[in-house]
Design a protein around this motif. Structure first.
Motif, mmCIF file in Angstrom:
data_model
loop_
_atom_site.group_PDB
_atom_site.id
_atom_site.type_symbol
_atom_site.label_atom_id
_atom_site.label_comp_id
_atom_site.label_asym_id
_atom_site.label_seq_id
_atom_site.Cartn_x
_atom_site.Cartn_y
_atom_site.Cartn_z
ATOM 1 N N TRP A 20 0.823 -1.260 0.005
ATOM 2 C CA TRP A 20 -0.155 -0.134 -0.037
ATOM 3 C C TRP A 20 0.947 1.339 0.016
ATOM 4 C CZ3 TRP A 20 -5.236 0.054 -0.707
ATOM 5 C CH2 TRP A 20 -5.722 -1.253 -0.569
ATOM 6 N N GLU A 92 -4.641 4.820 -5.582
ATOM 7 C CA GLU A 92 -5.273 4.443 -3.919
ATOM 8 C C GLU A 92 -6.093 5.782 -3.776
ATOM 9 O OE1 GLU A 92 -2.198 3.366 -1.464
ATOM 10 O OE2 GLU A 92 -1.406 1.966 -2.733
ATOM 11 N N GLU A 118 -9.724 2.850 2.940
ATOM 12 C CA GLU A 118 -8.797 3.006 1.866
ATOM 13 C C GLU A 118 -8.956 2.020 0.734
ATOM 14 O OE1 GLU A 118 -3.869 3.687 1.417
ATOM 15 O OE2 GLU A 118 -4.859 3.460 3.240
ATOM 16 N N ARG A 120 -7.556 0.419 -3.288
ATOM 17 C CA ARG A 120 -6.874 0.382 -4.706
ATOM 18 C C ARG A 120 -7.684 0.091 -5.711
ATOM 19 N NH1 ARG A 120 -3.597 -3.553 -3.547
ATOM 20 N NH2 ARG A 120 -2.026 -2.124 -2.420
ATOM 21 N N ARG A 138 -8.348 -1.995 1.735
ATOM 22 C CA ARG A 138 -7.300 -2.251 2.768
ATOM 23 C C ARG A 138 -7.641 -2.786 4.025
ATOM 24 N NH1 ARG A 138 -2.419 1.982 3.539
ATOM 25 N NH2 ARG A 138 -0.998 0.367 4.607
ATOM 26 N N ASP A 141 -7.764 -6.969 2.996
ATOM 27 C CA ASP A 141 -6.690 -6.958 1.789
ATOM 28 C C ASP A 141 -6.356 -8.467 1.449
ATOM 29 O OD1 ASP A 141 -4.272 -6.428 0.315
ATOM 30 O OD2 ASP A 141 -3.341 -5.695 1.846
#
Length: 181
Positions: A20, A92, A118, A120, A138, A141
């Motif tokens: 990240w 991101e 968060e 991506r 996130r 993940d």
């Protein structure tokens, strides 16, 4: 070209391996067969020892986009050369939980007073109009929690389509320059 899903998912896995807090990445999607014809020495570097599927795409990372220009404006300045079959973007962002609203780059989630997540995002578009997106949170993940689909991030795929001079309705084609790469 039908391998946009595969190219996007490969980029998502590559981004996940890097971890990240990475900068935005812009990629030209080039037919692997054309790339190897132009640069035969790449076959060894890419570990390719047999003929490739004519629809297979290789992402070629581009120079970073300028930090001082909004993403939409930076993308609006790009017009890819004909040899590029498509393009992809890895980025991101902080998204407000329960909505599709993202915080502006540099906006502090604490002072905004909103709960954020968060994520991506990886979005790709081909000249034939096909598109695919992947999104990893996130807080979840793992590879089996990656969301993906053609219409997952429509605003981003529409912006990328404009760099390929595809008709996306209002807004027209961007004026632009060829991407460096």
């Amino acid at each position: 070209m039908s391998n946009i899903r595969e190219a996007v998912m490969d980029l998502e896995r590559h981004a996940a391996e890097q971890g990240w807090d990475r900068p935005l990445g812009l990629y030209a999607l080039v037919p692997t067969a054309d790339l190897l014809k132009a640069e035969p020495a790449l076959a060894g570097l890419l570990g390719i020892d047999s003929p490739v599927d004519p629809d297979e795409l290789t992402p070629v990372e581009q120079e970073p986009l300028p930090d001082d220009v909004p993403l939409e404006e930076a993308l609006g300045r790009i017009l890819w050369p004909d040899e590029v079959a498509g393009c992809a973007l890895v980025m991101e962002r902080l998204v407000v939980k329960g909505s599709d609203e993202t915080l502006a780059v540099g906006e502090d989630p604490v002072t905004s007073g909103r709960e954020t997540e968060e994520i991506r995002m990886v979005a790709g578009v081909l000249r034939d109009g096909s598109r695919h997106c992947a999104m990893r949170m996130r807080s979840h993940d793992s590879d089996d929690k990656v969301l993906n689909g053609a219409d997952l991030i429509p605003a981003l795929t529409s912006a990328l389509a404009l760099t390929l001079d595809l008709d996306e309705g209002e807004g027209g084609a961007p004026g632009g320059q060829a991407a460096n790469g």
